[in-house]
Design a protein around this motif. Structure first.
Motif, PDB file in Angstrom:
ATOM      1  N   ILE A  25      -4.013  -2.920   6.834  1.00 62.01           N
ATOM      2  CA  ILE A  25      -4.164  -1.509   7.193  1.00 62.01           C
ATOM      3  C   ILE A  25      -3.829  -1.306   8.664  1.00 62.01           C
ATOM      4  CG2 ILE A  25      -5.756   0.457   7.283  1.00 62.01           C
ATOM      5  CD1 ILE A  25      -7.492  -1.055   5.220  1.00 62.01           C
ATOM      6  N   GLN A  26      -3.063  -0.258   8.942  1.00 67.11           N
ATOM      7  CA  GLN A  26      -2.840   0.196  10.311  1.00 67.11           C
ATOM      8  C   GLN A  26      -3.426   1.601  10.417  1.00 67.11           C
ATOM      9  OE1 GLN A  26       1.227  -0.255  11.705  1.00 67.11           O
ATOM     10  NE2 GLN A  26       1.559  -1.960  10.291  1.00 67.11           N
ATOM     11  N   LEU A  27      -4.251   1.826  11.442  1.00 68.00           N
ATOM     12  CA  LEU A  27      -4.969   3.093  11.569  1.00 68.00           C
ATOM     13  C   LEU A  27      -4.686   3.738  12.919  1.00 68.00           C
ATOM     14  CD1 LEU A  27      -8.626   3.807  10.554  1.00 68.00           C
ATOM     15  CD2 LEU A  27      -7.809   4.509  12.793  1.00 68.00           C
ATOM     16  N   ARG A  42      -3.467  -3.450  -4.837  1.00 71.32           N
ATOM     17  CA  ARG A  42      -4.380  -2.533  -5.535  1.00 71.32           C
ATOM     18  C   ARG A  42      -4.460  -1.212  -4.771  1.00 71.32           C
ATOM     19  NH1 ARG A  42      -9.820  -5.463  -5.608  1.00 71.32           N
ATOM     20  NH2 ARG A  42     -10.398  -3.685  -6.941  1.00 71.32           N
ATOM     21  N   VAL A  43      -3.309  -0.725  -4.374  1.00 72.07           N
ATOM     22  CA  VAL A  43      -3.283   0.421  -3.473  1.00 72.07           C
ATOM     23  C   VAL A  43      -3.828   1.691  -4.133  1.00 72.07           C
ATOM     24  CG1 VAL A  43      -0.934   1.185  -4.011  1.00 72.07           C
ATOM     25  CG2 VAL A  43      -1.837   1.524  -1.713  1.00 72.07           C
ATOM     26  N   GLN A  62       4.286   4.536  -2.282  1.00 68.20           N
ATOM     27  CA  GLN A  62       5.538   3.942  -2.735  1.00 68.20           C
ATOM     28  C   GLN A  62       5.278   2.467  -3.025  1.00 68.20           C
ATOM     29  OE1 GLN A  62       8.854   4.380  -0.076  1.00 68.20           O
ATOM     30  NE2 GLN A  62      10.298   3.423  -1.489  1.00 68.20           N
ATOM     31  N   GLY A  63       5.233   2.117  -4.298  1.00 69.95           N
ATOM     32  CA  GLY A  63       4.950   0.742  -4.679  1.00 69.95           C
ATOM     33  C   GLY A  63       3.573   0.319  -4.214  1.00 69.95           C
ATOM     34  N   ASN A  64       3.505  -0.768  -3.459  1.00 67.36           N
ATOM     35  CA  ASN A  64       2.219  -1.254  -2.959  1.00 67.36           C
ATOM     36  C   ASN A  64       1.902  -0.738  -1.563  1.00 67.36           C
ATOM     37  OD1 ASN A  64       4.050  -2.695  -1.430  1.00 67.36           O
ATOM     38  ND2 ASN A  64       3.030  -4.677  -1.677  1.00 67.36           N
ATOM     39  N   GLN A  65       2.590   0.336  -1.142  1.00 68.84           N
ATOM     40  CA  GLN A  65       2.373   0.908   0.185  1.00 68.84           C
ATOM     41  C   GLN A  65       1.860   2.349   0.064  1.00 68.84           C
ATOM     42  OE1 GLN A  65       5.614  -0.276   3.142  1.00 68.84           O
ATOM     43  NE2 GLN A  65       6.658  -0.629   1.198  1.00 68.84           N
ATOM     44  N   ALA A 208       8.368  -7.511   5.568  1.00 72.81           N
ATOM     45  CA  ALA A 208       7.783  -6.174   5.693  1.00 72.81           C
ATOM     46  C   ALA A 208       7.474  -5.844   7.147  1.00 72.81           C
ATOM     47  CB  ALA A 208       6.520  -6.081   4.841  1.00 72.81           C
ATOM     48  N   SER A 209       6.958  -6.822   7.894  1.00 66.79           N
ATOM     49  CA  SER A 209       6.606  -6.594   9.298  1.00 66.79           C
ATOM     50  C   SER A 209       7.847  -6.333  10.138  1.00 66.79           C
ATOM     51  CB  SER A 209       5.836  -7.787   9.844  1.00 66.79           C
ATOM     52  OG  SER A 209       5.411  -7.548  11.165  1.00 66.79           O
TER      53      SER A 209
END
Length: 218
Positions: A25-27, A42-43, A62-65, A208-209
């Motif tokens: 998670i980025q907040l 499990r988004v 979108q998918g797992n995001q 991904a990063s």
């Protein structure tokens, strides 16, 4: 200027959600509401849990995001208020806050290294804290945010790092390949399927990063 990245064992809502759903998670905190970027297998369940706990204004999946805007700021849900220590010592928080499997990472900017030490000591009094990175910033380009290696490269588990390192050292990514996943597994004392699992997890995190920061090169 001086910059440090602190890692804490999170006890608030977001840390608990990251642990429960194995979520990265980025907040970004905006006082009145927060924006969260979430990556989890499990988004959908994560979204439902967050909606029930604090409410959601808007979300995109979108998918797992998942990108979510909450109904209100989550700061009051935090058990350890990093911002309190920052304000007391004249330091600044560099968003986003990073959560992974129950841990929380906060990047802090200060004009005086003694201020970073004071923040560390205050956080240590609240609980366990680790300094993940520390550096002096001597110059900046106006088009590039304050980024270090800790931002660009993800945190891999020990097994993921070891598997990826063995694959690289053994020529797995050369053309043609210099080894197989079965041989990588033999070197690590694990079976082929387990080696492939750890390798794919590491590759997914790294890809991904890096993709998140490719815009800096445009």
């Amino acid at each position: 200027m001086y910059e440090a990245t602190f890692e804490l064992q999170g006890e608030g809502l977001v840390a608990e959600l990251s642990r429960e759903f194995s979520a990265d998670i980025q907040l970004w905190c905006n006082d009145h509401s927060d924006l969260l970027y979430v990556r989890s297998e499990r988004v959908a369940s994560f979204r439902d849990e967050l909606s029930g706990a604090v409410g959601i204004q808007e979300s995109i999946r979108q998918g797992n995001q998942l990108v979510v805007v909450t109904d209100h700021c989550l700061r009051k849900e935090e058990q350890t208020l990093v911002e309190t220590h920052l304000a007391d010592n004249g330091c600044l928080s560099l968003p986003p806050l990073i959560y992974e499997n129950g841990t929380k990472r906060s990047k802090v900017l200060a004009l005086d290294p003694a201020s970073l030490t004071a923040v560390y000591e205050g956080l240590r009094d609240d609980g366990a804290v680790t300094v993940r990175a520390k550096r002096e910033i001597k110059g900046l380009h106006p088009d590039v945010p304050v980024l270090g290696l800790d931002d660009v490269f993800p945190r891999l588990s020990d097994r993921q790092f070891e598997t990826f390192r063995v694959a690289c050292d053994s020529g797995y990514y050369e053309v043609p390949r210099g080894t197989t996943t079965e041989e990588i597994g033999e070197r690590l004392g694990i079976d082929r399927r387990t080696a492939e699992y750890h390798l794919r997890r590491a590759e997914n995190k790294i890809a991904a990063s890096l993709a998140d920061h490719l815009t800096l090169l445009q």
